[in-house]
Write a protein that holds these residues in place. Structure first.
Motif, PDB file in Angstrom:
ATOM      1  N   MET A   4       6.981   6.596  33.546  1.00  0.00           N
ATOM      2  CA  MET A   4       6.346   6.777  32.042  1.00  0.00           C
ATOM      3  C   MET A   4       6.755   7.302  31.209  1.00  0.00           C
ATOM      4  O   MET A   4       7.638   6.765  31.009  1.00  0.00           O
ATOM      5  CB  MET A   4       6.358   8.851  32.514  1.00  0.00           C
ATOM      6  N   GLU A   6       7.291   8.609  27.360  1.00  0.00           N
ATOM      7  CA  GLU A   6       7.283   8.845  25.401  1.00  0.00           C
ATOM      8  C   GLU A   6       7.494   8.406  24.711  1.00  0.00           C
ATOM      9  O   GLU A   6       8.203   8.219  24.519  1.00  0.00           O
ATOM     10  CB  GLU A   6       8.159  10.432  26.544  1.00  0.00           C
ATOM     11  N   CYS A  22       2.669  10.668  26.259  1.00  0.00           N
ATOM     12  CA  CYS A  22       3.412  10.271  27.058  1.00  0.00           C
ATOM     13  C   CYS A  22       2.280   9.367  28.313  1.00  0.00           C
ATOM     14  O   CYS A  22       1.258   9.178  28.874  1.00  0.00           O
ATOM     15  CB  CYS A  22       3.669  11.233  28.519  1.00  0.00           C
ATOM     16  N   TRP A  36       4.803  18.895  31.278  1.00  0.00           N
ATOM     17  CA  TRP A  36       6.005  18.640  29.969  1.00  0.00           C
ATOM     18  C   TRP A  36       6.924  19.285  30.143  1.00  0.00           C
ATOM     19  O   TRP A  36       6.335  20.567  30.296  1.00  0.00           O
ATOM     20  CB  TRP A  36       5.187  18.834  28.688  1.00  0.00           C
ATOM     21  N   THR A  78      -3.249   8.617  29.052  1.00  0.00           N
ATOM     22  CA  THR A  78      -2.022   8.877  29.009  1.00  0.00           C
ATOM     23  C   THR A  78      -2.037  10.858  28.880  1.00  0.00           C
ATOM     24  O   THR A  78      -3.080  11.113  29.066  1.00  0.00           O
ATOM     25  CB  THR A  78      -1.971   8.117  27.819  1.00  0.00           C
ATOM     26  N   TYR A  95      10.518  16.103  27.953  1.00  0.00           N
ATOM     27  CA  TYR A  95      10.051  14.416  29.450  1.00  0.00           C
ATOM     28  C   TYR A  95       8.886  15.016  29.985  1.00  0.00           C
ATOM     29  O   TYR A  95       8.037  16.179  29.991  1.00  0.00           O
ATOM     30  CB  TYR A  95      11.394  14.671  30.323  1.00  0.00           C
ATOM     31  N   CYS A  96       8.126  14.443  30.426  1.00  0.00           N
ATOM     32  CA  CYS A  96       6.774  14.576  30.946  1.00  0.00           C
ATOM     33  C   CYS A  96       6.964  14.123  32.218  1.00  0.00           C
ATOM     34  O   CYS A  96       8.188  13.400  33.148  1.00  0.00           O
ATOM     35  CB  CYS A  96       6.210  12.644  30.351  1.00  0.00           C
ATOM     36  N   GLY A 116      10.110  10.732  32.904  1.00  0.00           N
ATOM     37  CA  GLY A 116      10.000   9.959  32.070  1.00  0.00           C
ATOM     38  C   GLY A 116      11.645  10.214  31.302  1.00  0.00           C
ATOM     39  O   GLY A 116      12.040  10.475  31.773  1.00  0.00           O
ATOM     40  N   THR A 119      12.071  12.519  24.852  1.00  0.00           N
ATOM     41  CA  THR A 119      11.571  12.279  23.382  1.00  0.00           C
ATOM     42  C   THR A 119      12.082  12.714  23.122  1.00  0.00           C
ATOM     43  O   THR A 119      12.148  14.205  23.108  1.00  0.00           O
ATOM     44  CB  THR A 119      10.319  11.932  23.106  1.00  0.00           C
TER      45      THR A 119
END
Length: 125
Positions: A4, A6, A22, A36, A78, A95-96, A116, A119
């Motif tokens: 994944m 982000e 994501c 998330w 996504t 975070y995803c 992931g 971000t």
């Protein structure tokens, strides 16, 4: 495995909006729940929102209810997090996460198998 990535983070003023994305790849068919989480400096990773991979009933943390919305587009692999009325306390790395097990909870970091890289979201006063 499920990979994944982000995107969509950044700096925004209090009261503003951001949409995080994501994008998942790999064995996405194995994902049951997408979520998330966020982590502020010096704090534990916190549940934000979750949704079944193919859509359906969503779950949100108390601190974001009514402001954040999670959605999914399985055709694009996504998951999105629309964040409105942002507050400085929403600042953190987002975070995803993907859950592949069909049992257990959805609110703990331990419930998820893949993550992931995160971000950064910064909300200024």
């Amino acid at each position: 495995q499920v990979q994944m990535v982000e995107s969509g983070g950044g700096l925004v003023q209090s009261g503003g909006s951001l949409r995080l994305s994501c994008e998942a790849s790999g064995r996405t068919f194995s994902a049951q729940i997408m979520a998330w989480f966020r982590q502020a400096p010096g704090k534990e990773r916190e549940f934000v929102a979750a949704i079944p991979w193919n859509g359906g009933i969503t779950h949100s943390g108390d601190s974001v209810k009514g402001r954040f919305t999670v959605s999914t587009d399985s055709a694009k692999n996504t998951v999105y997090l629309q964040m409105n009325r942002l507050k400085p306390e929403d600042t953190g790395v987002y975070y995803c996460a993907a859950k592949t097990r069909g049992w257990g909870g959805i609110y703990s970091v331990l419930d998820y198998d893949y993550w992931g890289q995160g971000t950064q979201v910064t909300v200024s006063t």
